[in-house]
Write an enzyme that holds these catalytic residues in place. Structure first.
Site: not given
Ligand code: ZN
Length: 320
Positions: A99, A116, A174, A194
């Protein structure tokens, strides 16, 4: 303002399981429920008020009506609701992703970046996840690894267990592995790049898009240290035991395990989110009483003052 009990938007994906339907009792028309967006003002999946004055309204609508002060002084300048809290049920593995940070995301996606953190609720024996790269890499090398489909050779694959805490700053590569149920607290953002999707095809037979250029722009390519322990020690507080899990400038997460009475305060700085991970009980404050059960998501406005939880419960408390 009243304390709110919220109902999530549920998301079906190619990797989702049925725990949120079968164990948490959430209702969906979909074949699975990969994610429950339990505290959300994001346009892609709001949370809805279950009862009271604002019954049926979205959390965003309530905040609009009550004013931003209910978010607390910490959040008076934030452009969006500061967090998004989910439970994620990965029957199959998720794509490897990264991200952007705030600066890149506001410039390219017109929203927050995404840092996150995960709290692992349950997993199958031997379950693992992907966390960062396992050696320092150059950007061209990273791009070539995506191109050649060899990226999995360059990442840390780490076994997990219930209770693990995984902090993922923006830029950290991740992926959640198969057979993992976790609670996620993140900045309110849906910007995901992605880079590897195991050549899976969706319902319509299509490969999902990869976002190589943007991922190469934002990814952190220094080898990552791996430590999934909570940051704080467990501390007794009345009938409760509190453990600070992790946090950053955007949010702080504390696990509260209580058997009896747990008292706490929603101060002026931040609202308080309580996500019930297990157990049953009730919450009371200023003459209002709300039943708590597994999956309950409670929004307590900033400045509400003291609240009391009674029952045998495991709760994820988040402030922003
Ligand atoms: Zn994520």
């Amino acid at each position: 303002m009243e304390i709110l009990s919220l109902y999530p938007t549920l998301k079906e994906t190619i990797w989702g399981g049925r725990t949120l339907i079968d164990e948490y009792g959430f209702v969906t028309d979909g074949d699975n429920a990969a994610e429950a967006w339990l505290l959300s003002c994001h346009k892609d999946g709001p949370s809805f008020v279950i009862d009271g004055k604002y019954k049926g309204k979205t959390l965003s609508e309530v905040i609009e009506a009550e004013g931003k002060e209910v978010l607390g002084t910490n959040n008076k300048d934030s452009r969006e609701f500061p967090v998004l809290i989910k439970i994620i049920d990965a029957r199959d593995k998720l794509s490897v992703q990264v991200h952007p940070d705030d600066e890149y995301a506001w410039a390219n996606e017109n929203e927050n970046g995404k840092t996150e953190a995960w709290y692992v609720l349950g997993c199958e024996e031997g379950a693992s996840l992907i966390y960062g790269v396992n050696h320092n890499m150059e950007r061209e090398e990273f791009a070539a690894a995506i191109e050649n489909g060899t990226l999995l050779d360059d990442v840390n694959v780490v076994k997990v267990k219930p209770g693990d805490v995984v902090f993922i700053p923006s830029g950290m590569l991740h992926a959640i592995g198969e057979g993992i149920l976790l609670a996620e607290v993140q900045q309110s953002s849906n910007s995901t790049y992605r880079v590897f999707d195991y050549m899976r095809r969706d319902k319509n037979g299509n490969l999902r898009e990869l976002h190589v250029k943007k991922a190469v722009d934002v990814v952190t390519l220094e080898a990552s240290d791996v430590n999934f322990s909570p940051e704080g020690e467990s501390e007794k507080d009345g009938d409760a035991v509190k453990t600070y899990l992790t946090g950053c400038e955007y949010f702080g997460m504390t696990l509260v395990e209580t058997d009896g009475i747990y008292k706490d305060i929603a101060g002026e700085k931040s609202f308080v989110s309580l996500l019930v991970l297990d157990g049953e009980g009730e919450l009371s404050a200023e003459g209002q009483t709300i039943a708590l059960r597994k999956g309950s998501s409670i929004f307590i406005p900033a400045g509400k003052g003291e609240f009391t939880v009674n029952g045998k419960l495991s709760i994820l408390k988040t402030e922003a």
